[in-house]
Design a protein around this motif. Structure first.
Motif, PDB file in Angstrom:
ATOM      1  N   THR A  10       0.836  -1.208   0.000  1.00  0.00           N
ATOM      2  CA  THR A  10       0.000   0.000   0.000  1.00  0.00           C
ATOM      3  C   THR A  10       0.870   1.257   0.000  1.00  0.00           C
ATOM      4  O   THR A  10       0.675   2.159  -0.815  1.00  0.00           O
ATOM      5  N   ALA A  11       1.870   1.284   0.876  1.00  0.00           N
ATOM      6  CA  ALA A  11       2.730   2.470   0.972  1.00  0.00           C
ATOM      7  C   ALA A  11       3.481   2.704  -0.340  1.00  0.00           C
ATOM      8  O   ALA A  11       3.619   3.847  -0.795  1.00  0.00           O
ATOM      9  N   SER A  12       3.920   1.621  -0.977  1.00  0.00           N
ATOM     10  CA  SER A  12       4.663   1.758  -2.241  1.00  0.00           C
ATOM     11  C   SER A  12       3.837   2.443  -3.317  1.00  0.00           C
ATOM     12  O   SER A  12       4.371   3.030  -4.256  1.00  0.00           O
ATOM     13  N   GLY A  13       2.519   2.365  -3.155  1.00  0.00           N
ATOM     14  CA  GLY A  13       1.642   2.944  -4.165  1.00  0.00           C
ATOM     15  C   GLY A  13       1.265   4.386  -3.912  1.00  0.00           C
ATOM     16  O   GLY A  13       0.750   5.069  -4.799  1.00  0.00           O
ATOM     17  N   ILE A  14       1.539   4.875  -2.678  1.00  0.00           N
ATOM     18  CA  ILE A  14       1.009   6.209  -2.390  1.00  0.00           C
ATOM     19  C   ILE A  14       2.012   7.215  -1.820  1.00  0.00           C
ATOM     20  O   ILE A  14       1.745   8.413  -1.830  1.00  0.00           O
ATOM     21  N   ILE A  15       3.171   6.751  -1.339  1.00  0.00           N
ATOM     22  CA  ILE A  15       4.089   7.748  -0.747  1.00  0.00           C
ATOM     23  C   ILE A  15       4.848   8.479  -1.851  1.00  0.00           C
ATOM     24  O   ILE A  15       4.999   7.944  -2.964  1.00  0.00           O
ATOM     25  N   PRO A  16       5.308   9.719  -1.574  1.00  0.00           N
ATOM     26  CA  PRO A  16       6.113  10.433  -2.565  1.00  0.00           C
ATOM     27  C   PRO A  16       7.450   9.713  -2.774  1.00  0.00           C
ATOM     28  O   PRO A  16       7.850   8.869  -1.977  1.00  0.00           O
ATOM     29  N   GLY A  17       8.117  10.045  -3.871  1.00  0.00           N
ATOM     30  CA  GLY A  17       9.452   9.494  -4.103  1.00  0.00           C
ATOM     31  C   GLY A  17       9.442   8.127  -4.753  1.00  0.00           C
ATOM     32  O   GLY A  17      10.486   7.506  -4.943  1.00  0.00           O
ATOM     33  N   MET A  18       8.240   7.629  -5.125  1.00  0.00           N
ATOM     34  CA  MET A  18       8.175   6.298  -5.746  1.00  0.00           C
ATOM     35  C   MET A  18       8.238   6.390  -7.273  1.00  0.00           C
ATOM     36  O   MET A  18       8.431   5.394  -7.948  1.00  0.00           O
ATOM     37  N   THR A  19       8.031   7.600  -7.808  1.00  0.00           N
ATOM     38  CA  THR A  19       8.075   7.734  -9.276  1.00  0.00           C
ATOM     39  C   THR A  19       9.263   8.584  -9.730  1.00  0.00           C
ATOM     40  O   THR A  19       9.477   8.759 -10.926  1.00  0.00           O
ATOM     41  N   GLY A  20      10.013   9.098  -8.775  1.00  0.00           N
ATOM     42  CA  GLY A  20      11.175   9.926  -9.120  1.00  0.00           C
ATOM     43  C   GLY A  20      11.888  10.358  -7.860  1.00  0.00           C
ATOM     44  O   GLY A  20      11.383  10.137  -6.762  1.00  0.00           O
ATOM     45  N   PRO A  21      13.054  10.963  -8.008  1.00  0.00           N
ATOM     46  CA  PRO A  21      13.880  11.290  -6.831  1.00  0.00           C
ATOM     47  C   PRO A  21      13.197  12.217  -5.826  1.00  0.00           C
ATOM     48  O   PRO A  21      12.454  13.128  -6.200  1.00  0.00           O
ATOM     49  N   PHE A  22      13.472  11.962  -4.557  1.00  0.00           N
ATOM     50  CA  PHE A  22      13.092  12.931  -3.524  1.00  0.00           C
ATOM     51  C   PHE A  22      13.924  14.203  -3.722  1.00  0.00           C
ATOM     52  O   PHE A  22      15.070  14.130  -4.197  1.00  0.00           O
ATOM     53  N   ASP A  23      13.369  15.308  -3.308  1.00  0.00           N
ATOM     54  CA  ASP A  23      14.193  16.526  -3.315  1.00  0.00           C
ATOM     55  C   ASP A  23      15.207  16.481  -2.169  1.00  0.00           C
ATOM     56  O   ASP A  23      16.360  16.854  -2.338  1.00  0.00           O
ATOM     57  N   VAL A  24      14.762  15.987  -1.020  1.00  0.00           N
ATOM     58  CA  VAL A  24      15.660  15.919   0.145  1.00  0.00           C
ATOM     59  C   VAL A  24      15.419  14.597   0.880  1.00  0.00           C
ATOM     60  O   VAL A  24      14.271  14.208   1.099  1.00  0.00           O
ATOM     61  N   VAL A  25      16.513  13.902   1.207  1.00  0.00           N
ATOM     62  CA  VAL A  25      16.456  12.715   2.058  1.00  0.00           C
ATOM     63  C   VAL A  25      17.392  12.934   3.239  1.00  0.00           C
ATOM     64  O   VAL A  25      18.549  13.348   3.058  1.00  0.00           O
ATOM     65  N   ILE A  26      16.893  12.667   4.444  1.00  0.00           N
ATOM     66  CA  ILE A  26      17.715  12.778   5.654  1.00  0.00           C
ATOM     67  C   ILE A  26      17.877  11.366   6.224  1.00  0.00           C
ATOM     68  O   ILE A  26      16.891  10.731   6.610  1.00  0.00           O
ATOM     69  N   LEU A  27      19.113  10.890   6.254  1.00  0.00           N
ATOM     70  CA  LEU A  27      19.422   9.575   6.817  1.00  0.00           C
ATOM     71  C   LEU A  27      20.111   9.745   8.159  1.00  0.00           C
ATOM     72  O   LEU A  27      20.820  10.740   8.385  1.00  0.00           O
ATOM     73  N   GLY A  28      19.916   8.782   9.053  1.00  0.00           N
ATOM     74  CA  GLY A  28      20.703   8.702  10.269  1.00  0.00           C
ATOM     75  C   GLY A  28      21.633   7.493  10.141  1.00  0.00           C
ATOM     76  O   GLY A  28      21.753   6.895   9.073  1.00  0.00           O
ATOM     77  N   MET A  29      22.277   7.146  11.234  1.00  0.00           N
ATOM     78  CA  MET A  29      23.126   5.957  11.240  1.00  0.00           C
ATOM     79  C   MET A  29      23.183   5.392  12.656  1.00  0.00           C
ATOM     80  O   MET A  29      23.329   6.153  13.626  1.00  0.00           O
ATOM     81  N   GLY A  30      23.070   4.092  12.752  1.00  0.00           N
ATOM     82  CA  GLY A  30      23.229   3.461  14.060  1.00  0.00           C
ATOM     83  C   GLY A  30      24.688   3.100  14.305  1.00  0.00           C
ATOM     84  O   GLY A  30      25.517   3.127  13.389  1.00  0.00           O
ATOM     85  N   THR A  31      25.008   2.740  15.531  1.00  0.00           N
ATOM     86  CA  THR A  31      26.405   2.424  15.853  1.00  0.00           C
ATOM     87  C   THR A  31      26.836   1.079  15.259  1.00  0.00           C
ATOM     88  O   THR A  31      28.009   0.723  15.294  1.00  0.00           O
ATOM     89  N   ASP A  32      25.860   0.365  14.685  1.00  0.00           N
ATOM     90  CA  ASP A  32      26.200  -0.878  13.968  1.00  0.00           C
ATOM     91  C   ASP A  32      26.389  -0.609  12.471  1.00  0.00           C
ATOM     92  O   ASP A  32      26.599  -1.527  11.688  1.00  0.00           O
ATOM     93  N   GLY A  33      26.308   0.662  12.083  1.00  0.00           N
ATOM     94  CA  GLY A  33      26.484   1.013  10.684  1.00  0.00           C
ATOM     95  C   GLY A  33      25.218   0.878   9.858  1.00  0.00           C
ATOM     96  O   GLY A  33      25.282   0.966   8.623  1.00  0.00           O
ATOM     97  N   HIS A  34      24.071   0.681  10.507  1.00  0.00           N
ATOM     98  CA  HIS A  34      22.818   0.652   9.713  1.00  0.00           C
ATOM     99  C   HIS A  34      22.399   2.068   9.382  1.00  0.00           C
ATOM    100  O   HIS A  34      22.730   3.035  10.073  1.00  0.00           O
ATOM    101  N   THR A  35      21.602   2.175   8.320  1.00  0.00           N
ATOM    102  CA  THR A  35      20.927   3.424   7.991  1.00  0.00           C
ATOM    103  C   THR A  35      19.561   3.066   7.434  1.00  0.00           C
ATOM    104  O   THR A  35      19.382   1.934   6.959  1.00  0.00           O
ATOM    105  N   ALA A  36      18.610   3.974   7.517  1.00  0.00           N
ATOM    106  CA  ALA A  36      17.220   3.584   7.233  1.00  0.00           C
ATOM    107  C   ALA A  36      16.951   2.332   8.077  1.00  0.00           C
ATOM    108  O   ALA A  36      17.364   2.266   9.240  1.00  0.00           O
ATOM    109  N   SER A  37      16.305   1.328   7.480  1.00  0.00           N
ATOM    110  CA  SER A  37      16.223   0.051   8.209  1.00  0.00           C
ATOM    111  C   SER A  37      17.077  -1.007   7.531  1.00  0.00           C
ATOM    112  O   SER A  37      16.740  -2.199   7.496  1.00  0.00           O
ATOM    113  N   PHE A  38      18.170  -0.553   6.966  1.00  0.00           N
ATOM    114  CA  PHE A  38      19.150  -1.468   6.358  1.00  0.00           C
ATOM    115  C   PHE A  38      20.094  -1.929   7.464  1.00  0.00           C
ATOM    116  O   PHE A  38      21.166  -1.354   7.670  1.00  0.00           O
ATOM    117  N   PHE A  39      19.648  -2.960   8.164  1.00  0.00           N
ATOM    118  CA  PHE A  39      20.403  -3.460   9.302  1.00  0.00           C
ATOM    119  C   PHE A  39      21.316  -4.613   8.892  1.00  0.00           C
ATOM    120  O   PHE A  39      20.902  -5.469   8.076  1.00  0.00           O
TER     121      PHE A  39
END
Ligand SMILES: O=C(O)[C@H](O)[C@@H](O)[C@H](O)[C@H](O)COP(=O)(O)O
Length: 232
Positions: free
Chosen positions: A115-144
Motif C-alpha cells: 500500500t505504501a509503495s503505491g502512495i508515498i512520494p518518491g516512488m516515481t522519481g527522486p526525492f528533493d531531500v532525504v535525511i538519513l541517520g546511522m546506528g552504531t552498527d552502521g545501519h541506515t534507514a532500516s538497512f540493518f
C-alpha cells in the motif's frame, strides 16, 4: 563516490544550519516545480533539527513529507517514527505540510508495504531531500546488518519501493524505503552526532562490505554525493 563532510561545534549549531540548508533545497524545488518532497529518518538524533526546520517560513502546504523507515507500530506507540515527526516537525509553520505515513493498519506488514509503495512520494522519481541517520552498527534507514531483505534493499537494479525488514538489531519489524528510492535525492544528507558515531563512520569509510555496514552503500554507491552533517 566519496562524500562531503560538514562538521559543527555544537548540535544546536548543526540543527540550525541543516534546517536552513533543507529549507533552501525545498524552496528551490518549489520554485522549479511548484511542489517538493522530503523523506526523514526517525530515532533520537533528528529532534533538534526537526524543531528548527518546523519554524522555517516556506510553502509547507506544497511540501510532501514521508519517512525513510518506520517501525511497524501504530502512530500512538512511543516507538513510532510518525509520532516522532508529528511531535517535533509537523508543528509551527511545518504543521501545514502534507505528511504521508508508512505504517498502515493492514492485516500484515507485507500488505502495508505494498500500500505504501503505491502512495508515498518518491516512488516515481527522486526525492528533493532525504535525511538519513546511522546506528552504531552502521545501519541506515532500516538497512540493518543481518536484515532478512538487506541484499534486495541495497540492490539498485530493483525498483523504488517500500519493503519489509526484520533483523536482530531492529527491534520491531520495519517498513523501509529501498536504497533505490533514496540514493538519487536532490540533496542526500547523513545526520550523525557524537564521538562514537564519528568513529563508526570512520570505520565504514575504511571498508567496503555493505553487508557488514550498510551505510557503506550510501557512501560508495549513491548517485548523489552524500553530505554528512556531524557535531560532537
Ligand atoms: O527508525 C529508525 O531508528 C531510524 O530511521 C534509524 O535508521 C535511525 O536513523 C538510526 O537508528 C539512528 O538512530 P538514533 O538517531 O536514535 O541514534
Amino acid at each position: 563516490m566519496g562524500h562531503q563532510m560538514h562538521s559543527f561545534e555544537t548540535a544546536p549549531a548543526l540543527a540550525e544550519a541543516l534546517a536552513d540548508r533543507v529549507a533552501a533545497a525545498l524552496s528551490a524545488a518549489l520554485s522549479a516545480r511548484g511542489e517538493a518532497t522530503l523523506a526523514v529518518s526517525g530515532g533520537s538524533t533528528p529532534k533538534a533539527f526537526f524543531e528548527a526546520l518546523s519554524t522555517r517560513d516556506i510553502e509547507w502546504p506544497k511540501i510532501k513529507v514521508t519517512l525513510v523507515d518506520e517501525r511497524f507500530v501504530p502512530e500512538d506507540n512511543p516507538r513510532s517514527n510518525h509520532l516522532l515527526v508529528k511531535t517535533h516537525l509537523l508543528k509551527n509553520a511545518a504543521a501545514m505540510a502534507q505528511f504521508v505515513p508508512l505504517y498502515r493498519p493492514e492485516a500484515t506488514i507485507e500488505e502495508a508495504a505494498i500500500t505504501a509503495s503505491g502512495i508515498i512520494p518518491g516512488m516515481t522519481g527522486p526525492f528533493d531531500v532525504v535525511i538519513l541517520g546511522m546506528g552504531t552498527d552502521g545501519h541506515t534507514a532500516s538497512f540493518f546488518p543481518g536484515g532478512d531483505h538487506l541484499a534486495a534493499a541495497l540492490d539498485l537494479s530493483l525498483p523504488r519501493r517500500v519493503m519489509t525488514m526484520e533483523a536482530p538489531g531492529a527491534g520491531e519489524a520495519r517498513l523501509t524505503l529501498s536504497f533505490s528510492a533514496l540514493q538519487d535525492a536532490g540533496l542526500l544528507i547523513v545526520h550523525i552526532e557524537g564521538a562514537e558515531k564519528k568513529s563508526v563512520l570512520d570505520k565504514a569509510i575504511s571498508g567496503t562490505d555493505a553487508a557488514e555496514m550498510p551505510i557503506r552503500a550510501v557512501l560508495e554507491r549513491a548517485a548523489t554525493t552524500p553530505e554528512i552533517y556531524w557535531a560532537p
